[in-house]
Scaffold this active site. Structure first.
Site, PDB file in Angstrom:
ATOM      1  N   HIS A   1       0.638  -1.213  -0.059  1.00 25.73           N
ATOM      2  CA  HIS A   1       0.059  -0.408   0.253  1.00 25.73           C
ATOM      3  C   HIS A   1       1.023   1.018   0.312  1.00 25.73           C
ATOM      4  O   HIS A   1       0.870   1.520   0.768  1.00 25.73           O
ATOM      5  CB  HIS A   1      -1.245   0.415   1.133  1.00 25.73           C
ATOM      6  CG  HIS A   1      -2.227   0.918   0.681  1.00 25.73           C
ATOM      7  ND1 HIS A   1      -3.609   0.283   0.682  1.00 25.73           N
ATOM      8  CD2 HIS A   1      -2.461   2.329   1.154  1.00 25.73           C
ATOM      9  CE1 HIS A   1      -4.177   1.100   1.393  1.00 25.73           C
ATOM     10  NE2 HIS A   1      -3.416   2.350   0.544  1.00 25.73           N
TER      11      HIS A   1
ATOM     12  N   TYR B   1     -14.565   5.830  -4.827  1.00 24.96           N
ATOM     13  CA  TYR B   1     -14.782   7.238  -3.845  1.00 24.96           C
ATOM     14  C   TYR B   1     -15.985   7.538  -4.494  1.00 24.96           C
ATOM     15  O   TYR B   1     -16.761   8.665  -4.173  1.00 24.96           O
ATOM     16  CB  TYR B   1     -13.693   7.545  -3.900  1.00 24.96           C
ATOM     17  CG  TYR B   1     -13.598   6.926  -2.294  1.00 24.96           C
ATOM     18  CD1 TYR B   1     -13.553   7.208  -0.861  1.00 24.96           C
ATOM     19  CD2 TYR B   1     -11.521   6.060  -2.642  1.00 24.96           C
ATOM     20  CE1 TYR B   1     -12.414   6.438  -0.636  1.00 24.96           C
ATOM     21  CE2 TYR B   1     -11.585   5.085  -1.623  1.00 24.96           C
ATOM     22  CZ  TYR B   1     -11.646   5.477  -0.671  1.00 24.96           C
ATOM     23  OH  TYR B   1     -10.911   4.767   0.966  1.00 24.96           O
TER      24      TYR B   1
ATOM     25  N   ASN C   1     -11.404  -0.379  -5.111  1.00 27.96           N
ATOM     26  CA  ASN C   1     -12.378   0.951  -4.421  1.00 27.96           C
ATOM     27  C   ASN C   1     -12.747   1.736  -4.985  1.00 27.96           C
ATOM     28  O   ASN C   1     -12.411   2.273  -6.445  1.00 27.96           O
ATOM     29  CB  ASN C   1     -10.752   1.278  -3.487  1.00 27.96           C
ATOM     30  CG  ASN C   1      -9.789   0.114  -3.247  1.00 27.96           C
ATOM     31  OD1 ASN C   1      -9.898  -0.306  -2.467  1.00 27.96           O
ATOM     32  ND2 ASN C   1      -8.594   1.270  -2.430  1.00 27.96           N
TER      33      ASN C   1
ATOM     34  N   GLU D   1     -12.136  -0.925  -0.229  1.00 26.92           N
ATOM     35  CA  GLU D   1     -12.379   0.406  -0.091  1.00 26.92           C
ATOM     36  C   GLU D   1     -14.136   1.234  -0.552  1.00 26.92           C
ATOM     37  O   GLU D   1     -13.733   1.572  -1.513  1.00 26.92           O
ATOM     38  CB  GLU D   1     -11.312   1.069  -0.019  1.00 26.92           C
ATOM     39  CG  GLU D   1      -9.700   0.935   0.760  1.00 26.92           C
ATOM     40  CD  GLU D   1      -8.534   1.936   0.156  1.00 26.92           C
ATOM     41  OE1 GLU D   1      -8.874   3.221  -0.110  1.00 26.92           O
ATOM     42  OE2 GLU D   1      -7.594   1.481  -0.325  1.00 26.92           O
TER      43      GLU D   1
HETATM   44  C1  FCB Z   1      -7.785   5.861  -1.588  1.00 29.73           C
HETATM   45  C2  FCB Z   1      -6.157   4.477  -0.168  1.00 29.73           C
HETATM   46  C3  FCB Z   1      -6.808   5.229   0.645  1.00 29.73           C
HETATM   47  C4  FCB Z   1      -7.243   6.512   1.582  1.00 29.73           C
HETATM   48  C5  FCB Z   1      -8.358   7.118   0.637  1.00 29.73           C
HETATM   49  C6  FCB Z   1      -8.948   7.244   1.230  1.00 29.73           C
HETATM   50  O1  FCB Z   1      -7.174   5.900  -2.681  1.00 29.73           O
HETATM   51  O2  FCB Z   1      -6.488   3.392  -1.021  1.00 29.73           O
HETATM   52  O3  FCB Z   1      -4.947   4.440   1.549  1.00 29.73           O
HETATM   53  O4  FCB Z   1      -6.576   7.054   1.193  1.00 29.73           O
HETATM   54  O5  FCB Z   1      -8.447   6.726  -1.188  1.00 29.73           O
END
Ligand code: FCB
Length: 477
Positions: A140, A315, A313, A383
């Site tokens: 990571h 967001y 992941n 995530e």
């Molecule tokens: C992702 C990362 C993680 C964290 C989130 C908010 O890109 O993998 O470590 O910082 O964003």
């Protein structure tokens, strides 16, 4: 309750209750939390650990907001028992942790550093003792600085070093850990690390960025092959940050920009890993910055090594508008932003990161994977979460926006499962407020508030909500 509290409660949009949302998840659906070594551990000089590229970068003036570093972070290296106890109280099935390569091999190669290895061994024992399954990410973003000095990810040799390191960690923990994620978000390592320079090691070079992307995926494939050979019963995956990409308008230039954006943010990673191919338009898009000599015969068979799951992941979505390029160095144009931008819309709810909230984007991106790649393995959302302007009032952090965010994204996943996508689990980013890379400590993503001066942990309202969800749903087999 006084009048103003009643008004606030009435004005607050009601999230679907944890119990209702739990019912939308398939039986056996796994729920966990995720964190990453450099963001929480601190103790950067302890136990024989050497500097990583993030130590060097965060100590470079101007690189991180307010000059903050991961030197202490959440002091998890010393407080891991307390943190595992919080996870147990929360009731999660699993914890996605990452191992810091410079604790295991301080020079990035050679014999294992026992003290570093012992830390992760104790952590894994603590988790298992609490009934929590570890899901281990091997990388990571904390590359040993020694390997960066030797050339970093743009150098092919780093892929070989990574595969050796992966097997070394498996030898240490493989008797107790059965699931492995090779890399977290190679897009960020390659494009932010070597392209835009926003992340460590802070390089701005489009050609090296493309070479880094390739060697990251090559190292991933080599590691999967070597670990699977050692333990065919293990489960192996990679975590990619992916975006549902669309053009903001129907204008031809916006549609062309969306196509370029899709190639850089998704296809450059998903095609080699899930199809053993390279995106068709890569060589045309980047002909001025790379001759692609890094791509050798047989590499794409390695990058497409068989996987047991894909970590995703998510967001926020990409909705792309063509914009004139502003970067003074024309060579960077091809990687900096490909002449595209994701604008915010007037109606957007925006997080403290400046990211628009769009829960349905999570459904769209996993459906896109399902429709694009016939060989897609089961998906784990490794995530998802949001930064909020959390404040402690009378000993309480009432983070209703975070509750709504997690709730909406879980319901979007329920819809994806309903549509036939094989999604097996969800990991909230994150348990503790922590070091948010170039943004430092001001961006709080945790279910638990951390007072960085006292290191006191305080569960937020979202912690109780997630706890209720965990208690309400059918436990995994
Ligand atoms: C992702 C990362 C993680 C964290 C989130 C908010 O890109 O993998 O470590 O910082 O964003």
């Amino acid at each position: 309750m006084n009048d103003s509290a009643t008004t606030t409660a009435r004005q607050r949009p009601e999230p679907a209750s944890a119990t209702e949302t739990a019912r939308l998840l398939p039986p056996g659906f796994e729920l966990g939390v995720a964190m990453a070594s450099y963001q929480i551990e601190g103790a950067v000089h302890e136990g024989g650990r050497s500097p990583s590229i993030w130590d060097t970068f965060s100590h470079t003036p101007g690189a991180v907001a307010r000059g903050e570093t991961g030197d202490v972070a959440c002091d998890h290296y010393h407080r891991y028992r307390e943190d595992v106890a919080l996870m147990a109280e929360l009731g999660v099935d699993a914890y996605r942790l990452s191992v810091a390569w410079p604790r295991i091999q301080p020079d990035g190669t050679g014999p294992v550093n026992r003290t570093g290895a012992d830390f992760y061994s104790r952590l894994v024992d603590e988790l298992l003792g609490a009934g929590i399954t570890p899901l281990v990410t091997l990388y990571h973003w904390d590359l040993p600085q020694a390997l960066e000095d030797a050339g970093g990810w743009p150098l092919r040799d780093t892929a070989l070093r990574f595969a050796d390191y992966a097997v070394a960690v498996q030898e240490l923990l493989g008797d107790r850990v059965g699931r492995w994620i090779t890399l977290n978000e190679p897009y960020c390592s390659a494009v932010l690390g070597y392209g835009t320079g926003r992340h460590a090691p802070g390089v701005r070079d489009a050609g090296r960025s493309l070479a880094a992307a390739h060697h990251l995926l090559l190292g991933h494939g080599m590691a999967v092959q070597a670990m699977r050979q050692r333990d065919p019963g293990g489960a192996y995956g990679i975590t990619l940050n992916l975006e549902p990409v669309s053009a903001l308008t129907d204008r031809e230039e916006d549609r062309a920009a969306a196509r370029r954006s899709l190639t850089l943010s998704n296809l450059l990673f998903t095609d080699p890993v899930l199809a053993g191919t390279y995106p068709e338009d890569a060589s045309r898009l980047w002909s001025t910055v790379s001759d692609f000599a890094f791509l050798r015969d047989g590499d794409l068979e390695t990058t497409a090594a068989e996987l047991d799951f894909l970590g995703v992941n998510y967001y926020f979505p990409a909705r792309v508008r063509a914009v004139p390029h502003r970067e003074p160095d024309p060579a960077l144009r091809s990687i900096e932003d490909l002449g595209v931008a994701t604008p915010l819309l007037a109606e957007d709810e925006v997080t403290e990161m400046g990211w628009p909230v769009e829960a349905d984007g999570l459904r769209r991106v996993v459906v896109w994977l399902h429709e694009t790649y016939p060989a897609l393995p089961p998906v784990l959302v490794t995530e998802n979460g949001r930064a909020c302007a959390d404040v402690v009032v009378d000993g309480v952090v009432d983070d209703q926006e975070r509750i709504r965010y997690v709730d909406a994204h879980l319901r979007a996943l329920g819809a994806a499962v309903e549509a036939g996508v094989d999604v097996r689990g969800y990991f909230s980013w994150t348990l503790l407020d922590n070091f948010e890379w170039a943004e430092g400590y001001a961006r709080r993503f945790g279910l638990v508030h951390v007072d960085f001066a006292s290191q006191q942990r305080l569960p937020k309202a979202s912690f109780s909500w997630y706890q209720a969800l965990l208690a309400a749903r059918a436990a995994p087999a």
